[in-house]
Design a protein around this motif. Structure first.
Motif, PDB file in Angstrom:
ATOM      1  N   ILE A   5       0.858  -1.184   0.000  1.00 28.41           N
ATOM      2  CA  ILE A   5       0.000   0.000   0.000  1.00 28.41           C
ATOM      3  C   ILE A   5       0.892   1.230   0.000  1.00 28.41           C
ATOM      4  O   ILE A   5       1.731   1.389   0.885  1.00 28.41           O
ATOM      5  N   VAL A   6       0.746   2.082  -1.007  1.00 27.73           N
ATOM      6  CA  VAL A   6       1.514   3.327  -1.070  1.00 27.73           C
ATOM      7  C   VAL A   6       0.527   4.467  -0.849  1.00 27.73           C
ATOM      8  O   VAL A   6      -0.254   4.819  -1.741  1.00 27.73           O
ATOM      9  N   GLU A   7       0.562   5.037   0.346  1.00 29.61           N
ATOM     10  CA  GLU A   7      -0.425   6.042   0.773  1.00 29.61           C
ATOM     11  C   GLU A   7       0.201   6.926   1.853  1.00 29.61           C
ATOM     12  O   GLU A   7       0.719   6.420   2.838  1.00 29.61           O
ATOM     13  N   ASP A   8       0.171   8.247   1.650  1.00 28.61           N
ATOM     14  CA  ASP A   8       0.804   9.147   2.616  1.00 28.61           C
ATOM     15  C   ASP A   8      -0.119   9.553   3.756  1.00 28.61           C
ATOM     16  O   ASP A   8       0.328  10.112   4.759  1.00 28.61           O
ATOM     17  N   GLU A   9      -1.415   9.275   3.641  1.00 30.51           N
ATOM     18  CA  GLU A   9      -2.355   9.577   4.718  1.00 30.51           C
ATOM     19  C   GLU A   9      -2.485   8.348   5.616  1.00 30.51           C
ATOM     20  O   GLU A   9      -2.990   7.309   5.188  1.00 30.51           O
ATOM     21  N   VAL A  10      -2.017   8.474   6.832  1.00 34.05           N
ATOM     22  CA  VAL A  10      -1.961   7.332   7.747  1.00 34.05           C
ATOM     23  C   VAL A  10      -3.340   6.727   7.983  1.00 34.05           C
ATOM     24  O   VAL A  10      -3.500   5.500   7.969  1.00 34.05           O
ATOM     25  N   VAL A  11      -4.326   7.574   8.206  1.00 34.23           N
ATOM     26  CA  VAL A  11      -5.690   7.084   8.480  1.00 34.23           C
ATOM     27  C   VAL A  11      -6.218   6.292   7.287  1.00 34.23           C
ATOM     28  O   VAL A  11      -6.804   5.218   7.447  1.00 34.23           O
ATOM     29  N   ALA A  12      -5.994   6.807   6.078  1.00 35.71           N
ATOM     30  CA  ALA A  12      -6.460   6.121   4.870  1.00 35.71           C
ATOM     31  C   ALA A  12      -5.741   4.790   4.680  1.00 35.71           C
ATOM     32  O   ALA A  12      -6.340   3.780   4.314  1.00 35.71           O
ATOM     33  N   ALA A  13      -4.423   4.792   4.957  1.00 30.42           N
ATOM     34  CA  ALA A  13      -3.628   3.573   4.814  1.00 30.42           C
ATOM     35  C   ALA A  13      -4.082   2.498   5.794  1.00 30.42           C
ATOM     36  O   ALA A  13      -4.242   1.325   5.435  1.00 30.42           O
ATOM     37  N   ARG A  14      -4.279   2.895   7.042  1.00 30.42           N
ATOM     38  CA  ARG A  14      -4.728   1.942   8.067  1.00 30.42           C
ATOM     39  C   ARG A  14      -6.127   1.424   7.763  1.00 30.42           C
ATOM     40  O   ARG A  14      -6.440   0.248   7.989  1.00 30.42           O
ATOM     41  N   GLY A  15      -6.982   2.297   7.250  1.00 30.81           N
ATOM     42  CA  GLY A  15      -8.340   1.877   6.903  1.00 30.81           C
ATOM     43  C   GLY A  15      -8.336   0.857   5.777  1.00 30.81           C
ATOM     44  O   GLY A  15      -9.062  -0.136   5.821  1.00 30.81           O
ATOM     45  N   LEU A  16      -7.483   1.087   4.776  1.00 32.01           N
ATOM     46  CA  LEU A  16      -7.367   0.141   3.667  1.00 32.01           C
ATOM     47  C   LEU A  16      -6.786  -1.182   4.152  1.00 32.01           C
ATOM     48  O   LEU A  16      -7.256  -2.263   3.745  1.00 32.01           O
ATOM     49  N   GLU A  17      -5.800  -1.125   5.022  1.00 28.52           N
ATOM     50  CA  GLU A  17      -5.213  -2.349   5.576  1.00 28.52           C
ATOM     51  C   GLU A  17      -6.269  -3.162   6.321  1.00 28.52           C
ATOM     52  O   GLU A  17      -6.355  -4.395   6.152  1.00 28.52           O
ATOM     53  N   ARG A  18      -7.085  -2.492   7.131  1.00 29.76           N
ATOM     54  CA  ARG A  18      -8.127  -3.180   7.900  1.00 29.76           C
ATOM     55  C   ARG A  18      -9.112  -3.879   6.965  1.00 29.76           C
ATOM     56  O   ARG A  18      -9.476  -5.043   7.179  1.00 29.76           O
ATOM     57  N   ILE A  19      -9.543  -3.168   5.924  1.00 25.94           N
ATOM     58  CA  ILE A  19     -10.495  -3.749   4.962  1.00 25.94           C
ATOM     59  C   ILE A  19      -9.896  -4.972   4.268  1.00 25.94           C
ATOM     60  O   ILE A  19     -10.551  -6.009   4.121  1.00 25.94           O
ATOM     61  N   LEU A  20      -8.637  -4.870   3.851  1.00 18.55           N
ATOM     62  CA  LEU A  20      -7.983  -5.979   3.157  1.00 18.55           C
ATOM     63  C   LEU A  20      -7.848  -7.199   4.061  1.00 18.55           C
ATOM     64  O   LEU A  20      -8.056  -8.335   3.624  1.00 18.55           O
ATOM     65  N   ARG A  21      -7.507  -6.964   5.308  1.00 15.97           N
ATOM     66  CA  ARG A  21      -7.368  -8.105   6.245  1.00 15.97           C
ATOM     67  C   ARG A  21      -8.717  -8.742   6.532  1.00 15.97           C
ATOM     68  O   ARG A  21      -8.809  -9.963   6.700  1.00 15.97           O
ATOM     69  N   GLU A  22      -9.778  -7.946   6.569  1.00 17.03           N
ATOM     70  CA  GLU A  22     -11.116  -8.496   6.781  1.00 17.03           C
ATOM     71  C   GLU A  22     -11.554  -9.346   5.582  1.00 17.03           C
ATOM     72  O   GLU A  22     -12.152 -10.407   5.747  1.00 17.03           O
ATOM     73  N   LEU A  23     -11.224  -8.875   4.380  1.00 19.52           N
ATOM     74  CA  LEU A  23     -11.675  -9.562   3.175  1.00 19.52           C
ATOM     75  C   LEU A  23     -10.798 -10.748   2.788  1.00 19.52           C
ATOM     76  O   LEU A  23     -11.297 -11.752   2.271  1.00 19.52           O
ATOM     77  N   LEU A  24      -9.495 -10.630   3.018  1.00 22.21           N
ATOM     78  CA  LEU A  24      -8.562 -11.663   2.549  1.00 22.21           C
ATOM     79  C   LEU A  24      -8.072 -12.602   3.640  1.00 22.21           C
ATOM     80  O   LEU A  24      -7.722 -13.746   3.367  1.00 22.21           O
ATOM     81  N   GLY A  25      -8.023 -12.137   4.885  1.00 18.25           N
ATOM     82  CA  GLY A  25      -7.592 -12.984   5.994  1.00 18.25           C
ATOM     83  C   GLY A  25      -6.247 -13.646   5.771  1.00 18.25           C
ATOM     84  O   GLY A  25      -5.251 -12.992   5.459  1.00 18.25           O
ATOM     85  N   SER A  26      -6.219 -14.973   5.859  1.00 18.34           N
ATOM     86  CA  SER A  26      -4.973 -15.736   5.760  1.00 18.34           C
ATOM     87  C   SER A  26      -4.401 -15.780   4.342  1.00 18.34           C
ATOM     88  O   SER A  26      -3.288 -16.264   4.142  1.00 18.34           O
TER      89      SER A  26
END
Length: 236
Positions: A5-26
């Motif tokens: 993830i290449v994103e300079d806004e920390v909140v946006a980056a963390r939000g995208l990470e959370r969504i990806l982990r929820e959808l993709l898991g292991s």
């Protein structure tokens, strides 16, 4: 799956990470976040990834610089941006999808479905080649043929220019449009630039291009080339 993830806004980056982990898991084997253009460039030089989520505006830097450098990379890129016009331009570099900000779980899920069904079908209109300290974009429509050169390739343009590119012929063949076809283990040719095929009695095959250049063709590639040429002529 290896994700960057290449994103300079920390909140946006963390939000995208959370969504990806929820959808993709292991399914996620690694997930890295970079805030800057330089940091992402350094990371990609030393690490392999499968999927890149790229914000086009990085604290003053432009994400297009990274797109140009990775235009012939083997991973898939999904753009995240609030600027629709910039995102439209990004599709010229073979990106898979554009996810507008603010990012939603539903939209990321749709992009991931597109990733899994894509099977390498996204094609780039440009290949970025480095010349000294500069990066030049070579339009695929201006390429005559490409020749393998060990682990690199030589790109021959219609205007006679030749460029070295640090990707294998196998990688390049996967990201170029369908009018590029393999005629030999060492050659990838623009179908639109083929003038004629020569077949000698001794089973020697050659392809002549519109420039007069003649390239050796492998016998095993002849049937597929003839089929694609006939399809191309019928569509013209």
């Amino acid at each position: 799956m290896r994700i960057l993830i290449v994103e300079d806004e920390v909140v946006a980056a963390r939000g995208l990470e959370r969504i990806l982990r929820e959808l993709l898991g292991s399914k996620i084997s690694s997930l890295r976040m970079e805030k800057s253009l330089l940091g992402s460039q350094c990371f990609l030089q030393e690490n392999q990834i499968d999927l890149l989520f790229l914000d086009l505006n990085l604290d003053g830097d432009i994400g297009f610089d990274l797109l140009r450098e990775t235009s012939a990379a083997s991973f898939i890129t999904i753009i995240t941006s609030g600027n629709i016009q910039e995102a439209i331009r990004a599709f010229e570099f073979g990106v898979l999808d554009f996810v507008p900000k603010p990012i939603s779980k539903e939209r990321i899920e749709k992009a991931l479905k597109k990733y899994y069904s894509n099977s390498g079908q996204n094609k780039t209109k440009y290949i970025g080649v480095k010349e000294e300290q500069n990066l030049k974009l070579v339009a695929s429509k201006n390429i005559l043929y490409i020749e393998a050169d060990d682990k690199r390739v030589k790109i021959f343009q219609k205007n006679g220019e030749v460029h070295l590119h640090n990707k294998s012929l196998e990688f390049v063949s996967k990201i170029l449009p369908s009018n590029f076809i393999r005629i030999h283990r060492s050659f990838l040719v623009n179908l639109k630039c083929i003038k004629q095929i020569f077949v000698s009695q001794g089973g020697f095959y050659q392809v002549e291009l519109v420039t007069g250049t003649k390239l050796k063709m492998g016998r095993n590639f002849y049937k597929e080339l003839k089929t694609k040429l006939n399809q191309f002529v019928s569509r013209s």
